[in-house]
Design a protein around this motif. Structure first.
Motif, PDB file in Angstrom:
ATOM      1  N   SER A  59      38.623  17.711 -25.560  1.00 15.21           N
ATOM      2  CA  SER A  59      39.251  18.657 -24.641  1.00 15.21           C
ATOM      3  C   SER A  59      38.370  18.960 -23.434  1.00 15.21           C
ATOM      4  CB  SER A  59      39.564  19.961 -25.387  1.00 15.21           C
ATOM      5  OG  SER A  59      38.385  20.446 -26.049  1.00 15.21           O
ATOM      6  N   GLU A  60      37.080  18.598 -23.497  1.00 15.72           N
ATOM      7  CA  GLU A  60      36.174  18.827 -22.371  1.00 15.72           C
ATOM      8  C   GLU A  60      36.128  17.659 -21.411  1.00 15.72           C
ATOM      9  OE1 GLU A  60      33.348  17.173 -25.581  1.00 15.72           O
ATOM     10  OE2 GLU A  60      35.414  17.834 -25.333  1.00 15.72           O
ATOM     11  N   ILE A  61      36.928  16.644 -21.634  1.00 16.78           N
ATOM     12  CA  ILE A  61      36.906  15.460 -20.786  1.00 16.78           C
ATOM     13  C   ILE A  61      37.268  15.822 -19.347  1.00 16.78           C
ATOM     14  CG2 ILE A  61      39.312  14.883 -21.285  1.00 16.78           C
ATOM     15  CD1 ILE A  61      38.543  11.945 -21.136  1.00 16.78           C
ATOM     16  N   PRO A 171      43.278  17.359 -33.097  1.00 13.94           N
ATOM     17  CA  PRO A 171      42.238  17.333 -32.058  1.00 13.94           C
ATOM     18  C   PRO A 171      42.793  16.916 -30.694  1.00 13.94           C
ATOM     19  CG  PRO A 171      41.425  16.334 -34.062  1.00 13.94           C
ATOM     20  CD  PRO A 171      42.889  16.587 -34.287  1.00 13.94           C
ATOM     21  N   ILE A 172      42.457  17.735 -29.697  1.00 19.84           N
ATOM     22  CA  ILE A 172      42.934  17.513 -28.328  1.00 19.84           C
ATOM     23  C   ILE A 172      42.121  16.415 -27.661  1.00 19.84           C
ATOM     24  CG2 ILE A 172      43.156  18.593 -26.055  1.00 19.84           C
ATOM     25  CD1 ILE A 172      43.683  21.247 -27.492  1.00 19.84           C
ATOM     26  N   LYS A 173      42.803  15.474 -27.032  1.00 20.99           N
ATOM     27  CA  LYS A 173      42.134  14.353 -26.364  1.00 20.99           C
ATOM     28  C   LYS A 173      42.430  14.330 -24.869  1.00 20.99           C
ATOM     29  CE  LYS A 173      40.412  12.695 -30.184  1.00 20.99           C
ATOM     30  NZ  LYS A 173      38.945  12.742 -30.441  1.00 20.99           N
ATOM     31  N   PHE A 174      42.861  15.441 -24.329  1.00 21.97           N
ATOM     32  CA  PHE A 174      43.157  15.525 -22.900  1.00 21.97           C
ATOM     33  C   PHE A 174      42.409  16.725 -22.304  1.00 21.97           C
ATOM     34  CE2 PHE A 174      46.653  17.381 -25.398  1.00 21.97           C
ATOM     35  CZ  PHE A 174      46.523  18.719 -25.036  1.00 21.97           C
ATOM     36  N   PRO A 175      42.276  16.795 -20.975  1.00 19.47           N
ATOM     37  CA  PRO A 175      41.516  17.904 -20.364  1.00 19.47           C
ATOM     38  C   PRO A 175      42.144  19.260 -20.628  1.00 19.47           C
ATOM     39  CG  PRO A 175      41.875  16.124 -18.782  1.00 19.47           C
ATOM     40  CD  PRO A 175      42.729  15.820 -19.964  1.00 19.47           C
ATOM     41  N   MET A 203      32.712  30.672 -25.624  1.00 23.97           N
ATOM     42  CA  MET A 203      31.681  29.845 -26.256  1.00 23.97           C
ATOM     43  C   MET A 203      31.784  29.877 -27.776  1.00 23.97           C
ATOM     44  SD  MET A 203      29.931  28.291 -23.896  1.00 23.97           S
ATOM     45  CE  MET A 203      31.502  28.149 -23.027  1.00 23.97           C
ATOM     46  N   ARG A 204      32.282  30.957 -28.320  1.00 28.03           N
ATOM     47  CA  ARG A 204      32.400  31.083 -29.780  1.00 28.03           C
ATOM     48  C   ARG A 204      33.635  30.373 -30.319  1.00 28.03           C
ATOM     49  NH1 ARG A 204      35.040  35.167 -32.555  1.00 28.03           N
ATOM     50  NH2 ARG A 204      35.106  36.431 -30.648  1.00 28.03           N
ATOM     51  N   LEU A 205      34.734  30.466 -29.589  1.00 28.51           N
ATOM     52  CA  LEU A 205      35.997  29.946 -30.119  1.00 28.51           C
ATOM     53  C   LEU A 205      36.388  28.576 -29.574  1.00 28.51           C
ATOM     54  CD1 LEU A 205      38.141  33.213 -30.079  1.00 28.51           C
ATOM     55  CD2 LEU A 205      37.070  32.118 -32.048  1.00 28.51           C
ATOM     56  N   PHE A 206      36.185  28.355 -28.279  1.00 29.63           N
ATOM     57  CA  PHE A 206      36.647  27.086 -27.716  1.00 29.63           C
ATOM     58  C   PHE A 206      35.728  26.651 -26.577  1.00 29.63           C
ATOM     59  CE2 PHE A 206      39.554  24.074 -25.672  1.00 29.63           C
ATOM     60  CZ  PHE A 206      40.072  23.424 -26.791  1.00 29.63           C
ATOM     61  N   PRO A 207      34.496  26.279 -26.898  1.00 26.94           N
ATOM     62  CA  PRO A 207      33.530  25.940 -25.846  1.00 26.94           C
ATOM     63  C   PRO A 207      33.794  24.599 -25.170  1.00 26.94           C
ATOM     64  CG  PRO A 207      32.576  25.567 -28.009  1.00 26.94           C
ATOM     65  CD  PRO A 207      33.899  26.210 -28.248  1.00 26.94           C
ATOM     66  N   LYS A 208      34.489  23.689 -25.862  1.00 24.86           N
ATOM     67  CA  LYS A 208      34.684  22.350 -25.297  1.00 24.86           C
ATOM     68  C   LYS A 208      35.889  22.339 -24.374  1.00 24.86           C
ATOM     69  CE  LYS A 208      32.282  19.654 -28.786  1.00 24.86           C
ATOM     70  NZ  LYS A 208      32.308  18.459 -29.649  1.00 24.86           N
TER      71      LYS A 208
END
Length: 542
Positions: A59-61, A171-175, A203-208
């Motif tokens: 998801s951080e891509i 799992p998310i594979k996109f931005p 940062m705790r729940l969804f840092p990427k």
């Protein structure tokens, strides 16, 4: 030793001690490799790997990689305010759209009926026909990226928890961009999102994810003097640098409203230049009147991979598509004029306490000196002559909320220096511009055999606290021209004003002439002000 037996190469058996030696070497090597791998998280040490989050594949891509747009962020197409069942369904079938943007509030936002269920709507709306969870189920069915804009502090943790749980199941594979307006901007109100709470929760729940940050904004009948000010972008930089360890590998995007861009490009470019892995997103609000040239100004000043556009406007989008890589044909003439006075960081050296954090904040747009223990020295050197001069502008900021010390708080410009390795013992001629309008030319740590000299003047500072200066070292005397300016922010301030008149003309004592070449040096005198210097250059008269 090998020898021949019956035409076959034969090796005698190894001694037992030699076998044990080989075995110990193999075991030792295996242990070393095991320890090395675990300590470094792989065979290649982490410090040797380039920190390029663009090549992550979750998801951080980064958008540029995910959508393969050849490092041109202007090619990313956005669907904005996708906040209903119909709009999200329609958007997911639109092949032209890369990123889907939605706004999140809690149902009943701001009313006594507010619940804990995040829905897709933008204030002043209070409800929607689709929840955030339902929206995710649809938006995540394709290959498009998503951007969520959080509009209340209460919605942050609940929404990010839903996003986290969704990512754990599939799992998310996109931005994924997570956006919040965390600072007060031009004509904007006080932000409802507290950055520290928002950041810690993220940062705790969804840092990427890609961290998207902005300023609150508003409208005004006359935007000609409006801007994202230097203080605004400096405040944003401080937020990022306070968490730079956590953001080492994060993509960061700063969002700016197109109608407020005219006078803001230097500030935004400076912010991006001083923030790792950062980009700028320019967005156009429906109803805003924006000249074509303002779109081209951003395209001209920012490299293609560093600026996104969410224009939602056919004329502006068409203009951008046609002229993105020929933007110089469409910019305002003052933009090209500014090119002639751009600061060139590569022409200067930083000296003093090099490890002093943020002692210098440099960009092609400007350089900020924040501490007297660090100074900058020009790489090019000159012989005293009327044909060479240094010129620029300095704006003083009072971010530490301190009183000025007369004839001490301000900027020193050293001419004809001979010793300058230590900040407190620079030898040369000191030209001083005080934050209170004081001007002074005097010797600095000169040998006792050279007669002392000092000449002063004073001018009335303006509300901008900005001064244009020019210093010419004419061998036997020095000419010091300074003018207090009423504006140093607007694009129009780059226009050349009337010829600067020397306020101080100082006869220099014998013993200073010399035939050596010297650099120029700039240094703040004390800690009571920060000095932003732009349009700084060393000129040769034609």
């Amino acid at each position: 030793m090998a020898y021949q037996r019956d035409s076959v190469l034969f090796f005698p058996p190894m001694p037992r001690s030699y076998k044990k030696h080989i075995a110990f070497q193999v075991i030792g090597a295996a242990v070393v490799i095991f320890v090395w791998y675990n300590l470094n998280g792989g065979f290649i040490p982490k410090f040797m790997l380039p920190r390029m989050p663009y090549f992550s594949f979750g998801s951080e891509i980064g958008c540029l990689v995910s959508f393969n747009v050849e490092s041109d962020a202007s090619r990313i197409q956005w669907a904005r305010a996708v906040n209903s069942k119909k709009s999200v369904t329609d958007t997911m079938t639109n092949p032209a759209v890369h990123m889907v943007g939605g706004d999140i509030i809690l149902r009943g936002h701001g009313t006594k009926f507010q619940t804990l269920e995040p829905v897709m709507a933008r204030p002043p709306q209070t409800d929607s026909d689709i929840t955030f969870k339902e929206w995710l189920e649809v938006a995540a069915t394709g290959s498009k990226g998503i951007k969520i804009h959080l509009h209340s502090m209460e919605s942050v943790e609940i929404s990010l928890q839903i996003l986290k749980e969704f990512n754990e199941q599939k799992p998310i594979k996109f931005p994924v961009w997570v956006h919040a307006d965390v600072l007060q901007g031009p004509h904007g109100g006080k932000p409802v999102i507290d950055f520290e709470r928002f950041f810690k929760t993220l940062m705790r729940l969804f840092p990427k994810c890609t961290l998207s940050l902005g300023w609150t904004t508003g409208t005004h009948t006359d935007l000609s003097q409006s801007a994202y000010t230097w203080d605004m972008v400096w405040d944003m930089l401080n937020l990022i640098q306070a968490h730079e360890e956590e953001l080492t590998d994060h993509l960061i995007v700063f969002q700016a409203r197109l109608s407020l861009i005219h006078n803001s490009v230097p500030q935004l470019k400076w912010l991006a230049d001083n923030t790792h892995h950062s980009s700028v997103m320019v967005w156009h609000e429906d109803g805003d009147i924006t000249p074509n040239e303002d779109v081209m100004y951003t395209a001209y000043r920012f490299p293609p991979h560093l600026i996104y556009y969410d224009l939602n406007h056919e004329r502006l989008q068409r203009l951008l598509s046609e002229y993105r890589h020929r933007s110089s044909e469409k910019v305002h003439e003052l933009v090209l004029r500014r090119d002639e006075v751009m600061f060139k960081p590569q022409g200067w050296l930083k000296m003093g306490f090099h490890r002093q954090k943020n002692s210098i904040l440099a960009s092609t747009e400007a350089i900020i000196l924040v501490n007297p223990i660090v100074h900058i020295v020009s790489k090019s050197k000159y012989l005293p002559t009327s044909e060479v001069y240094i010129q620029g502008r300095v704006t003083f900021f009072n971010r530490k909320h301190r009183e000025i010390d007369s004839h001490r708080t301000g900027l020193n410009i050293y001419v004809r220096p001979t010793e300058y390795t230590m900040f407190d013992s620079i030898v040369g001629i000191r030209c001083f511009i005080g934050a209170g309008g004081e001007l002074e030319v005097t010797g600095s740590n000169l040998p006792s055999k050279i007669p002392s000299f000092r000449k002063t003047a004073r001018m009335t500072p303006t509300h901008a606290n900005c001064y244009r200066f020019r210093i010419t070292d004419e061998r036997t005397h020095l000419s010091f021209a300074v003018k207090a300016l009423h504006d140093c922010t607007m694009l129009e301030s780059v226009e050349p004003d009337e010829e600067l008149v020397a306020i101080l003309s100082v006869e220099l004592p014998k013993g200073l002439e010399g035939d050596k070449q010297h650099p120029f040096i700039l240094r703040m005198e004390d800690n009571n002000r920060e000095g932003l210097i732009d349009e700084l250059s060393i000129k040769h008269k034609v």
